[in-house]
Write a protein that holds these residues in place. Sequence first.
Motif, PDB file in Angstrom:
ATOM      1  N   ILE A 273      -8.611  -1.233   1.715  1.00 60.92           N
ATOM      2  CA  ILE A 273      -7.550  -1.282   2.703  1.00 60.92           C
ATOM      3  C   ILE A 273      -8.252  -1.191   4.050  1.00 60.92           C
ATOM      4  O   ILE A 273      -9.162  -0.371   4.227  1.00 60.92           O
ATOM      5  CB  ILE A 273      -6.522  -0.137   2.517  1.00 60.92           C
ATOM      6  CG1 ILE A 273      -5.396  -0.232   3.560  1.00 60.92           C
ATOM      7  CG2 ILE A 273      -7.194   1.224   2.524  1.00 60.92           C
ATOM      8  CD1 ILE A 273      -4.234   0.722   3.304  1.00 60.92           C
TER       9      ILE A 273
ATOM     10  N   TRP B  36       0.765  -1.240   0.000  1.00 59.74           N
ATOM     11  CA  TRP B  36       0.000   0.000   0.000  1.00 59.74           C
ATOM     12  C   TRP B  36       0.803   1.302   0.000  1.00 59.74           C
ATOM     13  O   TRP B  36       0.306   2.326  -0.454  1.00 59.74           O
ATOM     14  CB  TRP B  36      -0.925   0.033   1.231  1.00 59.74           C
ATOM     15  CG  TRP B  36      -1.995  -0.996   1.176  1.00 59.74           C
ATOM     16  CD1 TRP B  36      -2.047  -2.163   1.884  1.00 59.74           C
ATOM     17  CD2 TRP B  36      -3.166  -0.983   0.356  1.00 59.74           C
ATOM     18  NE1 TRP B  36      -3.170  -2.860   1.563  1.00 59.74           N
ATOM     19  CE2 TRP B  36      -3.888  -2.154   0.622  1.00 59.74           C
ATOM     20  CE3 TRP B  36      -3.676  -0.080  -0.584  1.00 59.74           C
ATOM     21  CZ2 TRP B  36      -5.080  -2.455   0.002  1.00 59.74           C
ATOM     22  CZ3 TRP B  36      -4.875  -0.381  -1.203  1.00 59.74           C
ATOM     23  CH2 TRP B  36      -5.553  -1.558  -0.912  1.00 59.74           C
TER      24      TRP B  36
ATOM     25  N   LYS C 257      -9.050   6.630   2.393  1.00 57.40           N
ATOM     26  CA  LYS C 257      -9.398   5.204   2.377  1.00 57.40           C
ATOM     27  C   LYS C 257     -10.257   4.866   1.164  1.00 57.40           C
ATOM     28  O   LYS C 257     -10.022   3.869   0.474  1.00 57.40           O
ATOM     29  CB  LYS C 257     -10.127   4.844   3.676  1.00 57.40           C
ATOM     30  CG  LYS C 257     -10.409   3.366   3.860  1.00 57.40           C
ATOM     31  CD  LYS C 257     -11.038   3.118   5.222  1.00 57.40           C
ATOM     32  CE  LYS C 257     -11.250   1.668   5.538  1.00 57.40           C
ATOM     33  NZ  LYS C 257     -12.017   0.907   4.607  1.00 57.40           N
TER      34      LYS C 257
END
Length: 151
Positions: free
Chosen positions: A80, A49, A68
């Motif tokens: 995530i 990520w 997000k």
Amino acid sequence: MKTKIVIDPDDFPQDLRQGLAVLAADMATHGTRRIDPPREVMAMMGDRWTSLILQVLMIGTWRHADLKRALAALSEEQAISQRVLTLKLRALERDGFVARHATADVPPRVSYRLTPLGTELAQEGRRMIDWVNERSAAILQARTTFDQRDD
């Protein structure tokens, strides 16, 4: 912190010794431990990520929930977790790449942005992504050739 690296020249072919000595000297200067910045930051950049988070943060300042959602929209994984995002952002903040801002509101509004150091790291990451994109055909061809080998 300087680390002493001991290399027995007899363990390696003659044509590789000089290059290995130069690499060992550089590593001794900048650190060989897992917690030293060269190893830890490079590992972080290679995780699932972090590089995407940095690329999104290059766009501007993001509230946690919006970040997000943006990551989910851009990622093949589609999501995530709250915990993972928080851990990644804290690690980036700890190393000075991300700045966190929380308001005094109830509940507090939290936002994240890149610091100047983080912007430099994100730009370097972008250069690597561009390099890979420009060579995707060659990489895919190499994979095909490798996968067709009879080893």
